[in-house]
Design a protein around this motif. Structure first.
Motif, PDB file in Angstrom:
ATOM      1  N   ILE A  21      15.255  10.075  14.610  1.00 23.34           N
ATOM      2  CA  ILE A  21      15.024   9.698  13.213  1.00 23.34           C
ATOM      3  C   ILE A  21      14.690  10.960  12.432  1.00 23.34           C
ATOM      4  O   ILE A  21      13.628  11.551  12.622  1.00 23.34           O
ATOM      5  CB  ILE A  21      13.864   8.690  13.107  1.00 23.34           C
ATOM      6  N   GLY A  22      15.629  11.374  11.567  1.00 21.82           N
ATOM      7  CA  GLY A  22      15.381  12.555  10.737  1.00 21.82           C
ATOM      8  C   GLY A  22      14.640  12.165   9.472  1.00 21.82           C
ATOM      9  O   GLY A  22      14.319  10.992   9.263  1.00 21.82           O
ATOM     10  N   LYS A  23      14.383  13.151   8.631  1.00 23.20           N
ATOM     11  CA  LYS A  23      13.628  12.894   7.400  1.00 23.20           C
ATOM     12  C   LYS A  23      14.348  11.900   6.480  1.00 23.20           C
ATOM     13  O   LYS A  23      13.733  11.048   5.878  1.00 23.20           O
ATOM     14  CB  LYS A  23      13.433  14.208   6.636  1.00 23.20           C
ATOM     15  N   ARG A  24      15.684  12.034   6.383  1.00 29.38           N
ATOM     16  CA  ARG A  24      16.426  11.157   5.488  1.00 29.38           C
ATOM     17  C   ARG A  24      16.384   9.703   5.958  1.00 29.38           C
ATOM     18  O   ARG A  24      16.195   8.783   5.161  1.00 29.38           O
ATOM     19  CB  ARG A  24      17.888  11.584   5.421  1.00 29.38           C
ATOM     20  N   THR A  25      16.601   9.507   7.263  1.00 24.70           N
ATOM     21  CA  THR A  25      16.550   8.151   7.810  1.00 24.70           C
ATOM     22  C   THR A  25      15.141   7.591   7.642  1.00 24.70           C
ATOM     23  O   THR A  25      14.959   6.427   7.271  1.00 24.70           O
ATOM     24  CB  THR A  25      16.934   8.155   9.300  1.00 24.70           C
ATOM     25  N   ALA A  26      14.134   8.427   7.919  1.00 26.95           N
ATOM     26  CA  ALA A  26      12.746   7.981   7.794  1.00 26.95           C
ATOM     27  C   ALA A  26      12.479   7.506   6.363  1.00 26.95           C
ATOM     28  O   ALA A  26      11.880   6.458   6.141  1.00 26.95           O
ATOM     29  CB  ALA A  26      11.801   9.115   8.171  1.00 26.95           C
ATOM     30  N   LEU A  27      12.984   8.263   5.374  1.00 28.29           N
ATOM     31  CA  LEU A  27      12.789   7.885   3.974  1.00 28.29           C
ATOM     32  C   LEU A  27      13.449   6.540   3.689  1.00 28.29           C
ATOM     33  O   LEU A  27      12.873   5.679   3.017  1.00 28.29           O
ATOM     34  CB  LEU A  27      13.366   8.979   3.063  1.00 28.29           C
TER      35      LEU A  27
END
Lengths: 206, 206
Positions: A21-27
């Motif tokens: 889970i990268g930052k974009r997916t997390a957002l």
């Protein structure tokens, strides 16, 4: 990434600690929770907290369990002398789904992996050897993934158990059912020829 | 999927409610948390709970914010008469990252989508019209995604704002910088020819 809110930044930061889970997916996930009713976030956080704080492991096979001795280990209909060694709870679920196995399990909790700093003492190998020493195991099946780490772990366990003279086997490697020969990788195809089985034996499974 | 523990089943179930996360991925994430120190789960659940329960929105632009009036709206250096209408906080972040925009934003909170049951009253369109009526907006830029829903929302807002005689524009659609013409889809390529810009104008941006 610059966030407009400290609360948002923290939630995204913690969410992106999860594997894959990268930052974009997390957002995206966090904004989804914000759009849903508050109870959904409440249920999610409560379930994660409860699992992490109250999780128990079966004292015999080390699988995740709500009670001291898991359902499989305490089932009198299963063959208690046959033990299948697996990496984690997902493998237990996969083998149970086949409906082909009636023995017990032993969950290692991982594989020996010097790269990730996981040694034999981090796994439940000592408990397996202890069970074997007490004469509780008639036959052992190693069912780890077919990787360098899996093979290393198999070999380490085999060496530990060798003096006890227990019948050990490893699950068959070969061409998957339904696969075309021409698309199989050469190592798998090579092994499947070396470890060929009598034709009558192959009829049993179907 | 049959789980060996009720706690595990609940955690996987709640995790898999998130968009794009199936049962298998949820299980992988939950097992990862189990292997990490308990504080990680504590921080994650605390951050999610805190965001969900304490989240505030800027009273002017409706972006997520820790204070009543967000940093962008309260910044005297920004052009308060220029307002860019976007769907959500991610678009604000994307436009801020370009460093090309010095006006304010208006966050709609979604797009009009009959399929998902989202109508104009679920968005902050009324608040935008109210701002325009008070004469607080000199120029409006519609920056919604180039989809059916985005175009519908643009048109609805345009109709609402038309009597107020405000200068409105929409962001340019065309070939992305660095893209090869031959791989562009025909709609984009067609629009980029129709909406061609004077060559001197194209020099400004670089």
């Amino acid at each position: 990434m610059e966030f407009s809110s400290r609360l948002l930044a923290q939630a995204v930061d913690e969410m992106s600690q999860l594997p894959g889970i990268g930052k974009r997916t997390a957002l995206r996930l966090v904004l989804h929770l914000l759009k849903q009713p508050g109870e959904q976030t409440g249920r999610l956080t409560h379930a994660l907290k409860a699992l992490r704080e109250e999780v128990k492991f079966c004292k015999s096979c080390h699988n995740i369990s709500d009670v001291g001795l898991c359902e499989i280990c305490s089932n009198p209909k299963r063959d208690a002398g046959l033990v299948c060694v697996v990496e984690d709870v997902r493998d237990v679920m996969a083998i149970e789904n086949t409906g082909q196995y009636k023995g017990l399990y032993h969950v290692l909790g991982g594989k020996i992996s010097p790269m990730e700093g996981i040694g034999p003492q981090d796994l439940t190998i000592a408990s397996l050897v202890e069970k074997a020493r007490k004469g509780q195991i008639g036959e052992l099946i190693f069912a780890l993934s077919s990787t360098m780490e899996g093979d290393t772990t198999n070999f380490y366990m085999y060496k530990q158990l060798e003096p006890l003279n227990i019948k050990t086997s490893t699950i068959a490697r070969g061409i998957a059912v339904g696969d075309e020969l021409e698309y199989a990788d050469e190592v798998t195809l090579g092994r499947s020829i070396l470890n060929r089985i009598p034709f009558e034996g192959s009829l049993r499974a179907s």
